[in-house]
Design a protein around this motif. Structure first.
Motif, PDB file in Angstrom:
ATOM      1  N   ASN A  64      -5.784   0.996   3.782  1.00  0.00           N
ATOM      2  CA  ASN A  64      -6.005  -0.760   4.002  1.00  0.00           C
ATOM      3  C   ASN A  64      -4.340  -1.028   5.316  1.00  0.00           C
TER       4      ASN A  64
ATOM      5  N   TYR B  42       0.798  -1.311   0.147  1.00  0.00           N
ATOM      6  CA  TYR B  42      -0.030   0.245   0.119  1.00  0.00           C
ATOM      7  C   TYR B  42       0.744   0.981   0.206  1.00  0.00           C
TER       8      TYR B  42
ATOM      9  N   HIS C 281      -1.011  -3.816   7.625  1.00  0.00           N
ATOM     10  CA  HIS C 281      -2.159  -4.172   6.549  1.00  0.00           C
ATOM     11  C   HIS C 281      -2.805  -5.544   7.528  1.00  0.00           C
TER      12      HIS C 281
ATOM     13  N   ASN D 284      -5.423   3.156  -0.764  1.00  0.00           N
ATOM     14  CA  ASN D 284      -4.932   2.675  -0.800  1.00  0.00           C
ATOM     15  C   ASN D 284      -4.293   3.074   0.911  1.00  0.00           C
TER      16      ASN D 284
ATOM     17  N   GLY E 246      -6.114  -1.617   8.983  1.00  0.00           N
ATOM     18  CA  GLY E 246      -6.584  -2.353   7.696  1.00  0.00           C
ATOM     19  C   GLY E 246      -8.598  -1.968   7.516  1.00  0.00           C
TER      20      GLY E 246
ATOM     21  N   LYS F  71      -6.005  -8.448   8.788  1.00  0.00           N
ATOM     22  CA  LYS F  71      -7.617  -8.569   7.807  1.00  0.00           C
ATOM     23  C   LYS F  71      -8.558  -8.033   8.720  1.00  0.00           C
TER      24      LYS F  71
END
Lengths: 238, 206
Positions: free
Chosen positions: A205, A26, A102, A202, A111, A104
């Motif tokens: 993230n 990113y 980053h 971006n 992010g 999940k």
């Protein structure tokens, strides 16, 4: 010229909380290195030089009975340089902290904004997270020149969440910063060239929402304390 | 009919880099190498400057369409930013030229004399110019300008895309990071078009 009563302030470049390539893809390693080691270091170096100059006593024109006007003019210029560079130092120090590698799920990384008081406040003031993101992006893209986009919390008057932009290296003075994004060209040009919008798309993230949550909690506390003080004091006015 | 008339007033980029002959189109962007890279020239011209032109056309169109004074006032910053961006960059392309077309060369003449008179020497002028532009806190432009009131050459800076109004622009240098970032710290003095600068100076000093 050391003043033993008032030591000359010295500034240092804060370390990044992660590796230079940790925000890839990113934000590129190349940008992170330049941004941290050249741009931010530049502000720090300038500040240290300015502090040495400011520590020198003003020259007095004994015949005129006042401070030498050229010296005064130099000091005014120094003040402007000081504000610019301290702004650069503070803004970038906040910036590194509000980025994170980053993840999940937003745990121990960036992010993702997890449920909590910050998320609720964003929904309260912007309707939903996406609407907040869009508003933030368009405000930041609208800056005509260099500057920063901020999600802020007014810690003095309304206590509400607002999106504020600042120019150049100006700092937030009446607001408590929650998230800040550097929109100076050096922050993205090597990777995104002129396509600012892609950079903004971006960077979400790698925004460190955990840090943002912490700042939000602190801001809320400050706001509550400030409100209590003014309520307590207002009875004795009028 | 009205739309045709309106379209003919739309701004376009000064066609500096169009071929003088059909197969020369591409090389002109690289003409300032190694001092300013082809990549920067392409991006700067086809993206940044083009965006200002597009923005200016849009702002002027909106301005012409609205009867509302409030709207017109609200459009001022877009007009200033994009109009300034278009003016400044148009001047900029003209005041650059390749080394093999005398870019960077300042010959004897009224401009050189005036620089020596007002700054002591050409080198001193370049030094002061570089210091002034390095001190710009943010985005902006550095100018060598002719002050009609004092009749002197002076170094002036303008922030963001503000055009130079107080002086006649002689040489302008883009200090926005996009102008040099891909080729950190380029030596722009190698490609300044001093012939154009002298032409502007003579016009202004009349």
């Amino acid at each position: 010229m050391d003043d033993q009563c008032h030591p000359i302030p010295h500034y240092t470049l804060p370390r990044l909380p992660y590796a230079y390539d940790a925000l890839e893809p990113y934000i590129s390693k190349e940008i992170m290195e330049l941004h941290h080691l050249k741009h931010h270091q530049g502000y720090v170096d300038a500040l240290n030089k300015i502090e040495v100059e400011l520590a020198k006593p003003p020259t007095f024109d004994y015949y005129a009975g006042r401070q030498d006007p050229e010296d005064l003019q130099d000091r005014i210029v120094l003040q402007a340089a000081f504000f610019f560079n301290i702004g650069g130092h503070v803004n970038h120090s906040l910036f590194w902290k509000n980025l994170a590698p980053h993840t999940k799920d937003g745990v121990n990384g960036g992010g993702v904004l997890r449920e909590g008081s910050l998320e609720e406040a964003i929904v309260q003031y912007f309707g939903c997270f996406d609407r907040f993101k869009k508003t933030f992006d368009s405000a930041t893209l609208g800056i005509q020149g260099s500057g920063w986009g901020w999600l802020v919390r007014l810690n003095l008057s309304t206590g509400g969440l607002e999106i504020v932009t600042t120019v150049n290296q100006d700092r937030l003075l009446a607001h408590f910063p929650i998230i800040g994004v550097d929109i100076w060209e050096h922050a993205y040009y090597l990777q995104y060239k002129n396509v600012k919008a892609e950079y903004l798309e971006n960077i979400w993230n790698v925004i460190n929402f955990e840090e943002a949550q912490m700042r939000f909690d602190e801001a809320k506390k400050l706001y509550e304390e400030g409100r209590k003080k003014s309520e307590a004091g207002s009875g004795s006015d009028v | 009919m009205l739309s045709i008339a309106r379209n003919s007033l739309r701004h376009t980029i000064n066609r500096m880099f169009v071929a003088r002959s059909a197969h020369q189109v591409e090389w002109t962007f690289q003409a300032l190498e190694p001092h300013i890279s082809e990549q920067i020239m392409k991006l700067h011209y086809t993206k940044h400057h083009q965006t200002y032109v597009n923005g200016l056309n849009a702002a002027e169109e909106a301005y012409a369409k609205t009867p509302s004074t409030k709207e017109k006032i609200a459009l001022q910053s877009a007009l200033k930013f994009n109009g300034g961006g278009h003016i400044n960059h148009s001047l900029f392309w003209k005041n650059l030229s390749p080394v093999n077309e005398d870019g960077g060369k300042l010959s004897q003449g009224p401009l050189k004399d005036a620089l020596e008179r007002d700054f002591g020497s050409v080198d001193e002028f370049k030094k002061r110019f570089n210091a002034a532009t390095a001190a710009i806190q943010g985005s902006g432009w550095g100018w060598l300008g002719y002050n009609p009131a004092t009749q002197k050459l002076e170094i002036v800076t303008t922030p963001n895309q503000d055009p130079l109004i107080s002086h006649a622009p002689i040489i302008g240098v883009d200090i926005w990071e996009h102008a040099f970032y891909l080729q950190y710290l380029n030596a722009i003095w190698n490609v300044i078009n001093f012939k154009e600068a002298e032409h502007r100076f003579l016009e202004a000093a009349e």
